[in-house]
Design an enzyme around this catalytic site. Structure first.
Site, PDB file in Angstrom:
ATOM      1  N   THR A   1       0.834  -1.210   0.000  1.00 44.16           N
ATOM      2  CA  THR A   1       0.000   0.000   0.000  1.00 44.16           C
ATOM      3  C   THR A   1       0.864   1.253   0.000  1.00 44.16           C
ATOM      4  O   THR A   1       1.983   1.225   0.484  1.00 44.16           O
ATOM      5  CB  THR A   1      -0.847  -0.055   1.298  1.00 44.16           C
ATOM      6  OG1 THR A   1      -1.749  -1.126   1.172  1.00 44.16           O
ATOM      7  CG2 THR A   1      -1.589   1.229   1.581  1.00 44.16           C
TER       8      THR A   1
ATOM      9  N   ARG B   1     -14.234  -7.117  -0.227  1.00 41.34           N
ATOM     10  CA  ARG B   1     -13.554  -6.791   1.033  1.00 41.34           C
ATOM     11  C   ARG B   1     -13.008  -5.351   0.976  1.00 41.34           C
ATOM     12  O   ARG B   1     -12.391  -4.941   0.008  1.00 41.34           O
ATOM     13  CB  ARG B   1     -12.410  -7.776   1.255  1.00 41.34           C
ATOM     14  CG  ARG B   1     -11.569  -7.518   2.512  1.00 41.34           C
ATOM     15  CD  ARG B   1     -10.330  -6.711   2.208  1.00 41.34           C
ATOM     16  NE  ARG B   1      -9.405  -6.676   3.343  1.00 41.34           N
ATOM     17  CZ  ARG B   1      -8.332  -5.899   3.393  1.00 41.34           C
ATOM     18  NH1 ARG B   1      -8.027  -5.111   2.381  1.00 41.34           N
ATOM     19  NH2 ARG B   1      -7.543  -5.904   4.452  1.00 41.34           N
TER      20      ARG B   1
ATOM     21  N   ASP C   1      -8.472  -1.013   5.579  1.00 40.73           N
ATOM     22  CA  ASP C   1      -8.406   0.205   6.404  1.00 40.73           C
ATOM     23  C   ASP C   1      -8.098   1.465   5.600  1.00 40.73           C
ATOM     24  O   ASP C   1      -8.385   2.573   6.045  1.00 40.73           O
ATOM     25  CB  ASP C   1      -7.330   0.035   7.480  1.00 40.73           C
ATOM     26  CG  ASP C   1      -5.952  -0.192   6.872  1.00 40.73           C
ATOM     27  OD1 ASP C   1      -5.841  -0.970   5.894  1.00 40.73           O
ATOM     28  OD2 ASP C   1      -4.969   0.412   7.345  1.00 40.73           O
TER      29      ASP C   1
ATOM     30  N   GLY D   1      -5.168  -4.705   7.311  1.00 44.37           N
ATOM     31  CA  GLY D   1      -6.217  -3.704   7.396  1.00 44.37           C
ATOM     32  C   GLY D   1      -7.283  -3.968   8.436  1.00 44.37           C
ATOM     33  O   GLY D   1      -7.745  -3.045   9.113  1.00 44.37           O
TER      34      GLY D   1
HETATM   35  N1  ASP Z   1      -3.710  -2.002   4.757  1.00 42.91           N
HETATM   36  C1  ASP Z   1      -3.971  -2.529   3.466  1.00 42.91           C
HETATM   37  C2  ASP Z   1      -5.272  -3.275   3.471  1.00 42.91           C
HETATM   38  O1  ASP Z   1      -5.530  -3.977   4.411  1.00 42.91           O
HETATM   39  C3  ASP Z   1      -2.889  -3.453   2.969  1.00 42.91           C
HETATM   40  C4  ASP Z   1      -1.484  -2.887   3.070  1.00 42.91           C
HETATM   41  O2  ASP Z   1      -1.198  -1.985   3.800  1.00 42.91           O
HETATM   42  O3  ASP Z   1      -0.632  -3.402   2.358  1.00 42.91           O
HETATM   43  O4  ASP Z   1      -5.998  -3.201   2.515  1.00 42.91           O
END
Ligand code: ASP
Length: 369
Positions: A229, A257, A260, A283
């Site tokens: 991310t 889905r 966060d 997340g």
């Molecule tokens: N936080 C992100 C999610 O759960 C994934 C990530 O940070 O790589 O969608």
């Protein structure tokens, strides 16, 4: 009841007054001492030996490229290292230029995140991970610290730069979050060029999906991470804070889905005079732990500084909920913290005097854990 005066101990009244005054002064102490006696601050300090230290000061912009396996020195060749550093630096330069030209922090975080969304190395925009049915569903958000306005999109499938769609939700609608097909349609109506799903495709993310499904042995791509991310935080010349986060989510996630990243207070938060924060990691746990809002509240109501608050949430609280990851957090004086409980976190920052610094190996972090 007999009056105290009549006890024959005239010194008792001033003594009691002194005691009462001292007890009433106690809750104010942590604020003055920078978190010195507040229990959670003390606990944060106890772990890992010594007080959590900020990564840097005089920072105007910081970005992250995700937490997770990140890069390991032992199996990263020079070309891969350079590609990640160049990607982070290009985003930092784009955001810093906006600030130098007098743009505000919202424009700066949007510019920085767009660069990372366009870079196939990162799990946002081009290069986003796959859902379990081999599609791409993207989430993003942005928050402005001056009035705590926020915008987000969730589960979009045809937006090249979801962070820009999130900003449009913030600036052109009366809502905070739009999801799914209607969010795609809103983005297109607002002038963002739509893309087809195959725009997001990369070999690395496909291999990761196959690996997650157990249909292919792990193709060890250097630097490969099932996360990745991206996010940015910025402080402009009017002391305005902003934060933005964008992601393809988690490899092999269920269709529908939402993580966060588009959730205000979980993946993204900004409040002037306090903090701008963007998160990366598992997340579900960041949502349950209200990660970035908690950092802000620990600073505002708990008297912690930015390094203590970010450490408390990322290193102490979220792992207890079963999740790892990291945050980048910038306070209104330009103090920058980047703790992570994951093995690594790709990140970097730009300072007021124009320095650009990238951190791609865990051992480069200074006080970040
Ligand atoms: N936080 C992100 C999610 O759960 C994934 C990530 O940070 O790589 O969608």
């Amino acid at each position: 009841m007999r009056p105290l005066r009549a006890t024959g101990r005239p010194w008792i009244v001033p003594l009691l007054l002194l005691l009462v005054t001292a007890v009433m002064a106690l809750p104010a102490l942590p604020h003055r001492a920078g978190g010195g006696t507040e229990p959670a601050a003390a606990a944060a300090r106890d772990s890992g030996g010594g007080a959590p230290r900020p990564q840097a000061r005089d920072v105007v912009l910081a970005v992250h490229g995700g937490a997770g396996t990140a890069l390991r020195r032992e199996d990263t060749d020079a070309r891969t290292e350079k590609a990640y550093r160049d990607g982070l630096a290009a985003a930092l330069r784009a955001g810093a230029k906006v600030l130098r030209d007098g743009g505000d922090s919202v424009a700066a975080v949007e510019a920085a995140v767009r660069v990372l969304e366009d870079d196939p190395l990162f799990n946002a925009g081009k290069g986003a991970v796959f859902t379990e049915d081999a599609g791409h569903e993207l989430d993003a958000s942005v928050m402005r610290g001056s009035d705590q306005a926020a915008g987000a999109v969730a589960g979009v499938r045809h937006v090249r730069n979801p962070v820009s769609a999130a900003r449009l939700v913030m600036e052109r609608t009366r809502h905070v979050m739009l999801a799914g097909e209607a969010a795609d349609a809103f983005a297109a109506r607002s002038g963002l060029t739509p893309v087809t799903q195959d725009y997001f495709w990369t070999q690395q993310r496909w291999d990761e999906l196959m690996k997650a499904k157990g249909t292919r042995p792990a193709a060890r791509t250097p630097g490969a991470s099932t996360t990745g991310t991206v996010g940015a935080v910025a402080l402009d010349t009017r002391r305005g804070l902003a934060a933005a986060t964008s992601t393809g989510g988690m490899t092999n996630k269920m269709a529908g889905r939402v993580g966060d990243s588009p959730v205000v207070g979980a993946g993204t938060y900004a409040k002037n005079g306090n903090v701008a924060a963007s998160a990366t990691g598992q997340g579900e746990v960041f949502i349950r732990g209200a990660a970035t809002a908690t950092i802000s509240h620990l600073m505002e109501f708990g008297g912690m500084d930015v390094a203590e608050a970010a450490h408390e949430v990322v290193i102490r609280r979220l792992p207890k909920l079963g999740g790892t990851g990291g945050v980048i957090a910038l306070d209104s004086r330009g103090t920058y913290a980047a703790p992570h409980s994951s093995e690594g976190m790709l990140h970097g920052y730009a300072t007021a005097d124009g320095r650009i610094v990238t951190r791609v190996f865990p051992d480069e972090d200074d006080g970040g854990r």
